[in-house]
Enzyme design. Structure first.
Site, short mmCIF file in Angstrom:
data_model
loop_
_atom_site.label_atom_id
_atom_site.label_comp_id
_atom_site.label_asym_id
_atom_site.label_seq_id
_atom_site.Cartn_x
_atom_site.Cartn_y
_atom_site.Cartn_z
N CYS A 106 32.74 43.75 43.19
CA CYS A 106 31.54 43.92 43.71
C CYS A 106 30.96 45.09 43.58
O CYS A 106 31.34 46.06 43.84
CB CYS A 106 31.63 43.81 45.51
SG CYS A 106 29.96 44.09 46.20
N CYS B 67 29.98 47.40 46.49
CA CYS B 67 31.14 47.87 47.04
C CYS B 67 31.50 49.21 46.34
O CYS B 67 31.95 50.22 47.06
CB CYS B 67 32.32 46.97 47.31
SG CYS B 67 31.86 45.35 48.11
#
Length: 284
Positions: free
Chosen positions: A83, A86
């Site tokens: 991600c 993230c």
């Protein structure tokens, strides 16, 4: 026994009483031993090894409940290694975790903590808490799910929000709303390309004034409406006073006018006397 005036006890009764005392003492001893054993085993049960990466607790299914119950509040980030969002917030998340850890030094009670769970590896935990997207930020208080965090992703955003978790509800709840809306405001400002990056921090600092502007506008409207109403009442009282004075003047008797030149006043019902010059003109 007879010399002391006391009756001698039967041997069987004495033995039974002695056995009862020994049994009671044995029960107390066993209870003490059991308590000591439980106290000795408790640290061993709680002593679970938890990985810590730059101040952030890395949790799995075996350590999740231990950590969220140990601290007053824990923000858990469910992330995935692939991600991009993230990875973008990783640095600020770790800095915030270290700041919260430093606040715990010398404190009377433990402060809040930050943790993370690799949702792609811990699928059961992600399923248990309904994690569908990344990153998902869940806040736990007292070992129970408290709320989902939707605020900003800067270091101060995490620290400010988690600092409110140890405050009383009457004070902590409005502060959490304030910090969440502030984070949303910062994200919106970052999307505006017209504002240069070096000036954005000054726009962020103006958020409290922007938030208070509706309240100030409402107070100004109330003040203006109140002053206008008072002015209207004053004008109404002034016009009412003038009308009353006029009515009083009409009710009074009129004073006699000044006497006419060259003769007495004309009586009521009689025509006034015409000047002599006009009569001569008519005869001519």
């Amino acid at each position: 026994a007879a010399s002391r005036g006391r009756a001698a006890r039967p041997p069987a009764a004495h033995a039974a009483r002695l056995c009862a005392r020994l049994a009671a003492a044995g029960m107390r001893a066993s209870a003490v031993v059991a308590a000591l054993a439980a106290a000795a085993l408790a640290p061993a049960v709680q002593a679970v090894s938890v990985d810590v990466e730059n101040g952030v607790y890395k949790l799995d299914e075996s350590t999740f409940d231990v950590v969220i119950k140990k601290f007053p509040a824990v923000m858990v980030q469910f992330y995935s290694p692939w991600c991009s969002h993230c990875r973008a917030m990783k640095s600020d998340f770790e800095k915030a975790a270290k700041t919260l850890k430093k606040e715990d030094d010398g404190a009377v009670v433990q402060t809040c903590r930050l943790a993370k769970v690799d949702a792609s590896a811990e699928k059961e935990l992600a399923k248990k808490y309904g994690v569908e997207g990344y990153p998902t930020m869940l806040v736990f208080q007292g070992g129970e799910l408290f709320d989902t965090y939707h605020g900003g992703r800067d270091k101060e955003d995490f620290v400010d929000y988690m600092s409110t978790m140890v405050l009383p509800l009457a004070w902590g709840a409005p502060m959490r709303v304030y910090y969440v809306t502030k984070g949303t405001f910062k994200d919106v400002v970052r999307q505006v390309s017209v504002i240069p990056g070096r000036y954005r921090k000054y726009v962020f600092m103006a958020y409290p004034a922007l938030l208070a502007s509706p309240v100030l506008a409402m107070l100004c409207c109330l003040c203006c409406c109140g002053s206008g109403k008072k002015g209207g009442e004053r004008r109404g009282r002034a016009s009412g006073g003038k009308a009353g004075a006029a009515k009083k003047g009409e009710g009074r008797s009129k004073s006699p006018g000044p006497a006419r030149k060259g003769g007495a006043e004309a009586k009521e019902g009689e025509e006034p006397a015409k000047p002599k010059g006009e009569e001569d003109k008519k005869e001519d």
